[in-house]
Design a protein around this motif. Sequence first.
Motif, PDB file in Angstrom:
ATOM      1  N   HIS A  79      45.523  15.902  63.811  1.00  0.00           N
ATOM      2  CA  HIS A  79      44.617  16.529  64.768  1.00  0.00           C
ATOM      3  C   HIS A  79      43.532  17.316  64.044  1.00  0.00           C
ATOM      4  N   VAL A  80      42.411  17.520  64.723  1.00  0.00           N
ATOM      5  CA  VAL A  80      41.360  18.371  64.187  1.00  0.00           C
ATOM      6  C   VAL A  80      41.974  19.728  63.868  1.00  0.00           C
ATOM      7  N   ASN A  81      41.673  20.229  62.698  1.00  0.00           N
ATOM      8  CA  ASN A  81      42.098  21.541  62.221  1.00  0.00           C
ATOM      9  C   ASN A  81      43.476  21.539  61.566  1.00  0.00           C
ATOM     10  N   ASP A  82      44.168  20.386  61.525  1.00  0.00           N
ATOM     11  CA  ASP A  82      45.425  20.327  60.780  1.00  0.00           C
ATOM     12  C   ASP A  82      45.122  20.511  59.299  1.00  0.00           C
ATOM     13  N   ARG A  83      45.921  21.320  58.627  1.00  0.00           N
ATOM     14  CA  ARG A  83      45.767  21.529  57.186  1.00  0.00           C
ATOM     15  C   ARG A  83      46.411  20.342  56.472  1.00  0.00           C
ATOM     16  N   ILE A  84      45.593  19.547  55.791  1.00  0.00           N
ATOM     17  CA  ILE A  84      46.110  18.311  55.194  1.00  0.00           C
ATOM     18  C   ILE A  84      45.996  18.270  53.678  1.00  0.00           C
ATOM     19  N   CYS A  85      45.183  19.135  53.096  1.00  0.00           N
ATOM     20  CA  CYS A  85      45.082  19.176  51.644  1.00  0.00           C
ATOM     21  C   CYS A  85      44.576  20.557  51.233  1.00  0.00           C
ATOM     22  N   GLN A  86      44.408  20.753  49.951  1.00  0.00           N
ATOM     23  CA  GLN A  86      43.987  22.046  49.426  1.00  0.00           C
ATOM     24  C   GLN A  86      43.154  21.832  48.178  1.00  0.00           C
ATOM     25  N   PHE A  87      42.418  22.872  47.788  1.00  0.00           N
ATOM     26  CA  PHE A  87      41.623  22.755  46.576  1.00  0.00           C
ATOM     27  C   PHE A  87      41.571  24.076  45.835  1.00  0.00           C
TER      28      PHE A  87
END
Length: 144
Positions: A105-113
């Motif tokens: 869904h929009v706004n789901d946290r799926i990765c990081q940097f």
Amino acid sequence: METLKIRYLSDKIEKLRFIDGKSDWIDLRSAEEVNMKAGEARLISLGIAVQLPKGYEAHVVPRSSTFKNFGLIQTNHMGVIDESYCGDHDEWKVPVMAVRDTCIHVNDRICQFRIMAHQPALQFEEVEHLEGCDRGGFGTTGKQ
């Protein structure tokens, strides 16, 4: 302190934030609704373009919960975004493959940097022998 200039390409995602003292990594969120079937691969929009500080690059990796929550693996395992990828339309995306049917869904946290300084200039010296202790080769650690 360094400054990241962020252009939001979606008004539906939360703004980036650095949680001082909690993590060196900054979460990235899906900027689109995505339904994927097992075995399908695609790029997921992260809804931002970024101008990194001079001399830095960004390393993009999955969050520890990305596989568990969504059944996604990042197909390049770690994305490297260099400082020259900084135009208004240089949108950050993450390449993923679904190992099971999933919905993001929009706004789901799926990765990081995180950002890292560029590697320093290196020179290479060929030698006959290295000075370190020989540990037995690849895959031998922990074997008795």
